[in-house]
Scaffold this active site. Structure first.
Site, PDB file in Angstrom:
ATOM      1  N   SER A   7       0.846  -1.210   0.000  1.00  0.00           N
ATOM      2  CA  SER A   7       0.000   0.000   0.000  1.00  0.00           C
ATOM      3  C   SER A   7       0.879   1.256   0.000  1.00  0.00           C
ATOM      4  CB  SER A   7      -1.005   0.000   1.156  1.00  0.00           C
ATOM      5  OG  SER A   7      -0.351   0.183   2.380  1.00  0.00           O
ATOM      6  N   LEU A  13      11.436  -6.784   3.702  1.00  0.00           N
ATOM      7  CA  LEU A  13      11.899  -7.456   4.917  1.00  0.00           C
ATOM      8  C   LEU A  13      13.302  -8.055   4.813  1.00  0.00           C
ATOM      9  CD1 LEU A  13       8.565  -9.118   6.071  1.00  0.00           C
ATOM     10  CD2 LEU A  13       9.586  -6.935   6.748  1.00  0.00           C
ATOM     11  N   LYS A  14      14.047  -7.656   3.814  1.00  0.00           N
ATOM     12  CA  LYS A  14      15.428  -8.137   3.690  1.00  0.00           C
ATOM     13  C   LYS A  14      16.392  -6.984   3.879  1.00  0.00           C
ATOM     14  CE  LYS A  14      14.591 -12.371   2.626  1.00  0.00           C
ATOM     15  NZ  LYS A  14      15.059 -13.454   3.475  1.00  0.00           N
ATOM     16  N   ILE A  21      19.694  -4.750   2.892  1.00  0.00           N
ATOM     17  CA  ILE A  21      20.317  -4.323   1.635  1.00  0.00           C
ATOM     18  C   ILE A  21      21.827  -4.516   1.793  1.00  0.00           C
ATOM     19  CG2 ILE A  21      20.706  -2.342   0.101  1.00  0.00           C
ATOM     20  CD1 ILE A  21      17.813  -3.344   0.026  1.00  0.00           C
ATOM     21  N   ASN A  58      14.064   4.042   4.084  1.00  0.00           N
ATOM     22  CA  ASN A  58      13.098   3.052   4.572  1.00  0.00           C
ATOM     23  C   ASN A  58      12.028   3.764   5.387  1.00  0.00           C
ATOM     24  OD1 ASN A  58      12.088   0.359   5.292  1.00  0.00           O
ATOM     25  ND2 ASN A  58      12.874   0.784   7.337  1.00  0.00           N
ATOM     26  N   HIS A 106       9.310   3.209   8.503  1.00  0.00           N
ATOM     27  CA  HIS A 106       9.066   2.312   9.637  1.00  0.00           C
ATOM     28  C   HIS A 106       7.875   2.848  10.437  1.00  0.00           C
ATOM     29  CE1 HIS A 106      10.139  -0.690  12.638  1.00  0.00           C
ATOM     30  NE2 HIS A 106       9.854   0.216  13.548  1.00  0.00           N
TER      31      HIS A 106
HETATM   32  C1  GRF Z   1       4.401  -0.216   6.527  1.00  0.00           C
HETATM   33  O1  GRF Z   1       3.798  -0.151   7.789  1.00  0.00           O
HETATM   34  C2  GRF Z   1       5.819   0.276   6.615  1.00  0.00           C
HETATM   35  O2  GRF Z   1       6.009   1.265   7.579  1.00  0.00           O
HETATM   36  C3  GRF Z   1       6.573  -0.966   7.002  1.00  0.00           C
HETATM   37  O3  GRF Z   1       5.929  -1.999   6.287  1.00  0.00           O
HETATM   38  C4  GRF Z   1       4.573  -1.655   6.066  1.00  0.00           C
HETATM   39  C5  GRF Z   1       4.298  -1.810   4.605  1.00  0.00           C
HETATM   40  O4  GRF Z   1       2.923  -1.797   4.342  1.00  0.00           O
HETATM   41  N1  GRF Z   1       7.966  -0.866   6.719  1.00  0.00           N
HETATM   42  P1  GRF Z   1       2.422  -2.045   2.856  1.00  0.00           P
HETATM   43  O5  GRF Z   1       2.897  -3.423   2.425  1.00  0.00           O
HETATM   44  O6  GRF Z   1       3.027  -0.968   2.001  1.00  0.00           O
HETATM   45  O7  GRF Z   1       0.936  -1.959   2.912  1.00  0.00           O
END
Ligand code: GRF
Length: 198
Positions: free
Chosen positions: A12, A89-90, A92, A106, A108
């Site tokens: 998203s 989730l990896k 870099i 990134n 968060h």
């Molecule tokens: C978000 O909450 C972002 O802050 C985190 O991962 C989530 C990604 O959400 N790093 P989406 O897959 O873009 O919906």
């Protein structure tokens, strides 16, 4: 500006960047979407938006150096200026960090340096925030380095926690805010308000 987005799941945030580029709130284009997860909905979003998408993972490239070479090849072939990790989730690798020094960011879903690092992703971030009794959470955008969630913070915004919030409710409130915040911060990067590149 050519933006590459890395995303492992729903995407998203990726969609928010695509939409921001499409309607002119971001002066750039998403030129490539990269995922480690074959089933990531982010890849479908890329296809719908006719953006080149790639799945690159250790099942396809068991050799780590080859995997890195492939990622670099993709970034270079698209003449990428900025890389955004949006739910990737990896880690870099160093060759990519060196080549795109100060150009990889990134997002968060908490106020780093709290609630980041090992195990702090997805709903677990919001569980930890609520369990600690925080009244305020938020969003952090930071530069990417070798360690998760520990690069220089370039932007933060606060999001209120309401009495009775569950981790799921808080996650949804933060994610919604992320979509607008990403566009604001990418603008700040492009306009020189946040240092970018060399
Ligand atoms: C978000 O909450 C972002 O802050 C985190 O991962 C989530 C990604 O959400 N790093 P989406 O897959 O873009 O919906």
């Amino acid at each position: 500006m050519n933006i590459a987005v890395f995303a492992s799941h729903t995407g998203s945030d990726l969609q928010a960047i695509i939409d921001g580029c499409a309607d002119g709130r971001i002066n750039g284009r998403v030129c490539a979407v990269i995922s480690n997860n074959t089933d990531a909905y982010a890849l479908e979003r890329a296809n719908t938006a006719k953006i080149d998408s790639y799945c690159v993972n250790s099942s396809i490239y068991p050799n780590a150096a080859e995997l890195d070479r492939r990622l670099l090849e993709i970034l270079v072939s698209h003449d990428v200026d900025m890389v955004f990790l949006a739910g990737y989730l990896k880690k870099i690798s160093i060759p990519i960090l060196q080549k795109y020094d100060n150009r990889i960011f990134n997002i968060h879903p908490a106020l780093l340096p709290k609630y980041g690092g090992r195990g702090m992703f997805g709903i677990d971030v919001h569980r930890a925030v609520i369990a600690a009794g925080e009244k305020i959470s938020g969003i952090t955008i930071h530069r990417v380095n070798e360690e998760s969630d520990s690069g220089d913070i370039v932007a933060q915004t606060k999001v209120e926690i309401h009495p009775g919030d569950t981790p799921e409710i808080l996650a949804a409130r933060i994610l919604e805010r992320e979509h607008a915040f990403l566009v604001e911060v990418i603008n700040d990067i492009q306009n020189g308000r946040i240092k970018f590149g060399k």
